[in-house]
Design a protein around this motif. Structure first.
Motif, PDB file in Angstrom:
ATOM      1  N   GLU A  91      -4.229   2.725  12.168  1.00  0.00           N
ATOM      2  CA  GLU A  91      -2.891   2.915  11.610  1.00  0.00           C
ATOM      3  C   GLU A  91      -2.481   4.384  11.540  1.00  0.00           C
ATOM      4  OE1 GLU A  91      -5.937   2.213   8.433  1.00  0.00           O
ATOM      5  OE2 GLU A  91      -5.206   0.904   9.963  1.00  0.00           O
ATOM      6  N   LEU A  92      -3.417   5.314  11.748  1.00  0.00           N
ATOM      7  CA  LEU A  92      -3.062   6.727  11.746  1.00  0.00           C
ATOM      8  C   LEU A  92      -2.250   7.104  12.990  1.00  0.00           C
ATOM      9  CD1 LEU A  92      -6.269   8.488  10.400  1.00  0.00           C
ATOM     10  CD2 LEU A  92      -4.116   8.113   9.220  1.00  0.00           C
ATOM     11  N   HIS A  93      -2.490   6.419  14.081  1.00  0.00           N
ATOM     12  CA  HIS A  93      -1.776   6.716  15.322  1.00  0.00           C
ATOM     13  C   HIS A  93      -0.545   5.826  15.497  1.00  0.00           C
ATOM     14  CE1 HIS A  93      -5.012   9.376  16.359  1.00  0.00           C
ATOM     15  NE2 HIS A  93      -5.887   8.397  16.130  1.00  0.00           N
ATOM     16  N   TRP A  94      -0.277   5.007  14.558  1.00  0.00           N
ATOM     17  CA  TRP A  94       0.872   4.109  14.593  1.00  0.00           C
ATOM     18  C   TRP A  94       2.096   4.879  14.104  1.00  0.00           C
ATOM     19  CZ3 TRP A  94       2.215   0.071  10.425  1.00  0.00           C
ATOM     20  CH2 TRP A  94       3.168  -0.826  10.883  1.00  0.00           C
ATOM     21  N   VAL A  95       3.227   4.687  14.738  1.00  0.00           N
ATOM     22  CA  VAL A  95       4.441   5.417  14.396  1.00  0.00           C
ATOM     23  C   VAL A  95       4.888   5.088  12.977  1.00  0.00           C
ATOM     24  CG1 VAL A  95       6.867   5.736  15.004  1.00  0.00           C
ATOM     25  CG2 VAL A  95       5.161   5.476  16.800  1.00  0.00           C
ATOM     26  N   PHE A  96       4.736   3.852  12.587  1.00  0.00           N
ATOM     27  CA  PHE A  96       5.171   3.428  11.253  1.00  0.00           C
ATOM     28  C   PHE A  96       4.038   3.449  10.218  1.00  0.00           C
ATOM     29  CE2 PHE A  96       8.047   1.222  14.218  1.00  0.00           C
ATOM     30  CZ  PHE A  96       9.225   1.819  13.825  1.00  0.00           C
ATOM     31  N   GLY A  97       2.935   4.098  10.519  1.00  0.00           N
ATOM     32  CA  GLY A  97       1.784   4.131   9.604  1.00  0.00           C
ATOM     33  C   GLY A  97       2.111   4.776   8.269  1.00  0.00           C
ATOM     34  N   TYR A  98       2.748   5.942   8.320  1.00  0.00           N
ATOM     35  CA  TYR A  98       3.077   6.653   7.075  1.00  0.00           C
ATOM     36  C   TYR A  98       4.118   5.891   6.250  1.00  0.00           C
ATOM     37  CZ  TYR A  98       4.430  10.393   3.903  1.00  0.00           C
ATOM     38  OH  TYR A  98       4.715  11.128   2.785  1.00  0.00           O
ATOM     39  N   PRO A  99       5.237   5.453   6.863  1.00  0.00           N
ATOM     40  CA  PRO A  99       6.194   4.664   6.066  1.00  0.00           C
ATOM     41  C   PRO A  99       5.595   3.344   5.568  1.00  0.00           C
ATOM     42  CG  PRO A  99       7.228   5.423   8.085  1.00  0.00           C
ATOM     43  CD  PRO A  99       5.779   5.766   8.171  1.00  0.00           C
ATOM     44  N   ALA A 100       4.720   2.736   6.373  1.00  0.00           N
ATOM     45  CA  ALA A 100       4.099   1.473   5.940  1.00  0.00           C
ATOM     46  C   ALA A 100       3.182   1.705   4.740  1.00  0.00           C
ATOM     47  CB  ALA A 100       3.321   0.846   7.091  1.00  0.00           C
ATOM     48  N   SER A 101       2.438   2.816   4.744  1.00  0.00           N
ATOM     49  CA  SER A 101       1.557   3.086   3.603  1.00  0.00           C
ATOM     50  C   SER A 101       2.384   3.372   2.343  1.00  0.00           C
ATOM     51  CB  SER A 101       0.611   4.241   3.917  1.00  0.00           C
ATOM     52  OG  SER A 101       1.327   5.450   4.077  1.00  0.00           O
ATOM     53  N   LEU A 102       3.498   4.108   2.492  1.00  0.00           N
ATOM     54  CA  LEU A 102       4.364   4.345   1.338  1.00  0.00           C
ATOM     55  C   LEU A 102       4.968   3.039   0.828  1.00  0.00           C
ATOM     56  CD1 LEU A 102       6.266   7.605   2.315  1.00  0.00           C
ATOM     57  CD2 LEU A 102       4.407   7.343   0.680  1.00  0.00           C
ATOM     58  N   LEU A 103       5.397   2.192   1.758  1.00  0.00           N
ATOM     59  CA  LEU A 103       5.955   0.896   1.384  1.00  0.00           C
ATOM     60  C   LEU A 103       4.900   0.033   0.685  1.00  0.00           C
ATOM     61  CD1 LEU A 103       8.434  -0.959   1.497  1.00  0.00           C
ATOM     62  CD2 LEU A 103       7.541  -1.832   3.656  1.00  0.00           C
ATOM     63  N   LEU A 104       3.663   0.080   1.183  1.00  0.00           N
ATOM     64  CA  LEU A 104       2.574  -0.665   0.559  1.00  0.00           C
ATOM     65  C   LEU A 104       2.325  -0.162  -0.868  1.00  0.00           C
ATOM     66  CD1 LEU A 104       0.317  -2.775   0.814  1.00  0.00           C
ATOM     67  CD2 LEU A 104      -1.139  -0.954   1.722  1.00  0.00           C
ATOM     68  N   MET A 105       2.345   1.151  -1.061  1.00  0.00           N
ATOM     69  CA  MET A 105       2.147   1.720  -2.399  1.00  0.00           C
ATOM     70  C   MET A 105       3.240   1.254  -3.359  1.00  0.00           C
ATOM     71  SD  MET A 105       1.138   5.656  -1.778  1.00  0.00           S
ATOM     72  CE  MET A 105       0.116   6.147  -0.412  1.00  0.00           C
ATOM     73  N   VAL A 106       4.486   1.313  -2.892  1.00  0.00           N
ATOM     74  CA  VAL A 106       5.600   0.897  -3.741  1.00  0.00           C
ATOM     75  C   VAL A 106       5.525  -0.599  -4.021  1.00  0.00           C
ATOM     76  CG1 VAL A 106       8.115   0.633  -3.815  1.00  0.00           C
ATOM     77  CG2 VAL A 106       7.107   2.785  -3.039  1.00  0.00           C
ATOM     78  N   ALA A 107       5.203  -1.401  -3.007  1.00  0.00           N
ATOM     79  CA  ALA A 107       5.148  -2.857  -3.175  1.00  0.00           C
ATOM     80  C   ALA A 107       4.043  -3.252  -4.158  1.00  0.00           C
ATOM     81  CB  ALA A 107       4.928  -3.537  -1.824  1.00  0.00           C
ATOM     82  N   VAL A 108       2.872  -2.656  -4.015  1.00  0.00           N
ATOM     83  CA  VAL A 108       1.764  -2.979  -4.916  1.00  0.00           C
ATOM     84  C   VAL A 108       2.113  -2.543  -6.351  1.00  0.00           C
ATOM     85  CG1 VAL A 108      -0.641  -2.454  -5.480  1.00  0.00           C
ATOM     86  CG2 VAL A 108      -0.010  -2.991  -3.138  1.00  0.00           C
ATOM     87  N   SER A 109       2.656  -1.347  -6.485  1.00  0.00           N
ATOM     88  CA  SER A 109       3.021  -0.870  -7.823  1.00  0.00           C
ATOM     89  C   SER A 109       4.089  -1.749  -8.458  1.00  0.00           C
ATOM     90  CB  SER A 109       3.518   0.577  -7.759  1.00  0.00           C
ATOM     91  OG  SER A 109       2.486   1.432  -7.333  1.00  0.00           O
ATOM     92  N   PHE A 110       5.094  -2.117  -7.672  1.00  0.00           N
ATOM     93  CA  PHE A 110       6.142  -2.990  -8.186  1.00  0.00           C
ATOM     94  C   PHE A 110       5.582  -4.363  -8.547  1.00  0.00           C
ATOM     95  CE2 PHE A 110       9.603  -6.086  -7.621  1.00  0.00           C
ATOM     96  CZ  PHE A 110      10.484  -5.604  -8.589  1.00  0.00           C
ATOM     97  N   GLY A 111       4.695  -4.897  -7.700  1.00  0.00           N
ATOM     98  CA  GLY A 111       4.069  -6.198  -7.992  1.00  0.00           C
ATOM     99  C   GLY A 111       3.279  -6.157  -9.294  1.00  0.00           C
ATOM    100  N   LEU A 112       2.522  -5.087  -9.500  1.00  0.00           N
ATOM    101  CA  LEU A 112       1.787  -4.948 -10.756  1.00  0.00           C
ATOM    102  C   LEU A 112       2.741  -4.808 -11.938  1.00  0.00           C
ATOM    103  CD1 LEU A 112      -1.123  -2.582  -9.681  1.00  0.00           C
ATOM    104  CD2 LEU A 112      -1.314  -4.961 -10.407  1.00  0.00           C
ATOM    105  N   TRP A 113       3.824  -4.079 -11.744  1.00  0.00           N
ATOM    106  CA  TRP A 113       4.804  -3.921 -12.815  1.00  0.00           C
ATOM    107  C   TRP A 113       5.390  -5.275 -13.207  1.00  0.00           C
ATOM    108  CZ3 TRP A 113      10.113  -4.721 -13.265  1.00  0.00           C
ATOM    109  CH2 TRP A 113      10.700  -4.171 -14.396  1.00  0.00           C
ATOM    110  N   VAL A 114       5.699  -6.113 -12.202  1.00  0.00           N
ATOM    111  CA  VAL A 114       6.258  -7.447 -12.473  1.00  0.00           C
ATOM    112  C   VAL A 114       5.239  -8.302 -13.228  1.00  0.00           C
ATOM    113  CG1 VAL A 114       7.002  -9.609 -11.373  1.00  0.00           C
ATOM    114  CG2 VAL A 114       7.892  -7.433 -10.562  1.00  0.00           C
ATOM    115  N   VAL A 115       3.988  -8.256 -12.786  1.00  0.00           N
ATOM    116  CA  VAL A 115       2.947  -9.052 -13.451  1.00  0.00           C
ATOM    117  C   VAL A 115       2.792  -8.630 -14.910  1.00  0.00           C
ATOM    118  CG1 VAL A 115       0.449  -9.477 -13.518  1.00  0.00           C
ATOM    119  CG2 VAL A 115       1.680  -9.620 -11.348  1.00  0.00           C
TER     120      VAL A 115
END
Length: 122
Positions: A91-115
């Motif tokens: 995923e380091l050589h993937w064009v969307f790797g950095y935005p995907a990791s940021l999106l994953l961080m936000v999604a996980v944090s938001f999911g935990l916040w909802v729980v």
């Protein structure tokens, strides 16, 4: 003889009056002791209730602190994995790797916040 009898009756009358007075004082003392015991019991109950309320508030505070710590740990773990600078991570050589990791961080944090919000920890 008559004078001795009058003095004896006066002494007996004073002793009876003194005994009545002491009985009255004893009744008052017993009443005060009972009142003090009632007040002590009420104070103990009030202190127990206060202690319970304080413990409950501390428990709620610990829940909030734990929830926010869990929310902040998820992006930290994801960011630390990507911060290791490995060459063989696809995923380091993937064009969307950095935005995907940021999106994953936000999604996980938001999911935990909802729980945690549903559990009323926040």
């Amino acid at each position: 003889m008559g004078r001795i009898r009058i003095q004896a009756e006066a002494v007996d009358e004073r002793q009876l009056e003194l005994l009545r007075h002491f009985r009255d004082v004893k009744d008052h003392v017993i009443h005060v002791i009972d009142r003090v015991d009632d007040l002590r019991s009420s104070l103990e109950n009030a202190l127990a209730v206060n202690s319970t309320i304080v413990a409950e508030r501390q428990n709620d505070d610990m829940k909030r602190i734990s929830a926010w710590a869990a929310i902040l740990v998820a992006p930290t773990i994801i960011g630390s994995i990507y911060g290791m600078n490995f060459e063989v991570m696809p995923e380091l050589h993937w064009v969307f790797g950095y935005p995907a990791s940021l999106l994953l961080m936000v999604a996980v944090s938001f999911g935990l916040w909802v729980v945690f919000k549903k559990k009323e920890w926040l």
